[in-house]
Design an enzyme around this catalytic site. Structure first.
Site, short mmCIF file in Angstrom:
data_model
loop_
_atom_site.label_atom_id
_atom_site.label_comp_id
_atom_site.label_asym_id
_atom_site.label_seq_id
_atom_site.Cartn_x
_atom_site.Cartn_y
_atom_site.Cartn_z
N ASP A 187 0.86 -1.19 0.00
CA ASP A 187 0.00 0.00 0.00
C ASP A 187 0.89 1.23 0.00
OD1 ASP A 187 -1.73 2.10 0.41
OD2 ASP A 187 -2.97 1.03 1.87
N HIS A 192 0.53 7.95 3.99
CA HIS A 192 1.19 7.31 5.13
C HIS A 192 2.68 7.59 5.20
CE1 HIS A 192 -2.65 5.34 5.46
NE2 HIS A 192 -2.53 4.89 4.23
N ILE A 207 -0.43 9.44 8.57
CA ILE A 207 -1.15 8.56 9.49
C ILE A 207 -0.77 7.11 9.23
CG2 ILE A 207 -3.07 10.18 9.64
CD1 ILE A 207 -4.69 8.33 7.81
N GLY A 210 -4.89 2.17 8.11
CA GLY A 210 -5.95 1.53 8.87
C GLY A 210 -5.80 0.02 8.90
#
Length: 284
Positions: A187, A192, A207, A210
């Site tokens: 990903d 990120h 961040i 998830g």
């Protein structure tokens, strides 16, 4: 219109062959924070090839899976990556995932829902090998600013927590470099890693994925409730209620029963801000 719901749902499934080996599994587990302490027998099941087993959430990255970033290029969908957030995820494994394998994976848009201020794209992915079905993934992707087109609102993924204290509470630290390591499993969303891109999406810093928090949580349940036996897990689902940042501590509360655990995750340093809710791990 950036999202043509009818066209997206009617599109032919995308099918591709995928493969993985022990290094992919080990890298994924390390991206979840496995291996601490490095010589702990329980952690060696995630990191050492001679003892290796596969956490079921590996299905979300097998073959360098990238459902969230890949949604922007699907038939009937023309949206900006910065407007995309992962809303919910479920994985059902039909048998334990082998340490090394090949499979055919087929993915399609199962539904597009209208939440008013956002659209929700439901992506369903199924994988099978020569011995039959392996797993079924379902991702719910929120696209901010693309709702209001008059479509169905769709079902709620939330549920109430038990009205008693948790059976187990554990804390897991998110390393400062954890998002950088996790993204090597496929990903590559710059949200990120790139501070400038994160700012465009409304965050003051990158961040954590998830799906990384999701994998950390399912691992915590396996280690705490199932004595590390990941082969007992049949399904796991979650709703992404907030975000986690590298460097934070996650508090994981578990209400365990005979065949399932209900879980919530919050950020300790931000006063218990919610990160995951409506999380369920089903097991035998």
């Amino acid at each position: 219109m950036p999202i043509d719901a009818v066209k997206a749902v009617a599109a032919e499934p995308r099918t591709a062959g995928i493969r993985w080996d022990r290094k992919d599994v080990q890298l994924y587990h390390l991206g979840l924070g496995a291996g601490v302490p490095a010589t702990d027998p329980g952690e060696l099941r995630y990191t050492l090839e001679s003892r290796l087993h596969v956490l079921p959430t590996f299905a979300t990255v097998a073959g360098a899976g990238k459902a969230v970033a890949g949604v922007v290029s699907l038939t009937g969908i023309d949206i900006a990556l910065a407007s995309v957030l992962h809303g919910a995820q479920s994985v059902r494994v039909h048998r334990p995932i082998p340490v090394e394998g090949r499979a055919v994976q087929s993915g399609r848009v199962a539904a597009v829902y209208d939440k008013g201020s956002a659209a929700v794209i439901v992506l369903r992915t199924e994988a099978a090998d020569d011995d039959g079905p392996l797993w079924t993934n379902e991702s719910q992707i929120f696209v901010r600013g693309e709702g209001g087109f008059g479509g169905e609102r769709g079902p709620s993924t939330g549920f109430a927590l038990p009205a008693v204290a948790p059976d187990h509470t554990v804390e897991r630290h998110v390393r400062e470099d954890q998002a950088l390591l996790y993204r090597l499993s496929g990903d590559w969303n710059p949200l990120h890693a790139d501070p400038d891109f994160a700012a465009q999406a409304g965050f003051d810093r990158p961040i954590l994925h998830g799906l990384c928090t999701y994998g950390m949580t399912v691992k915590a349940v396996a280690d705490t409730v199932l004595d590390g036996d990941v082969s007992r897990i049949r399904a796991c689902s979650t709703r992404f209620a907030g975000v986690a940042f590298p460097g934070e501590t996650l508090r994981i509360d578990m209400w365990a029963a005979d065949t399932r655990a209900v879980v919530t995750v919050s950020a300790v340093e931000r006063g218990g801000a919610p990160v995951l809710d409506s999380t369920l791990v089903e097991y035998s």
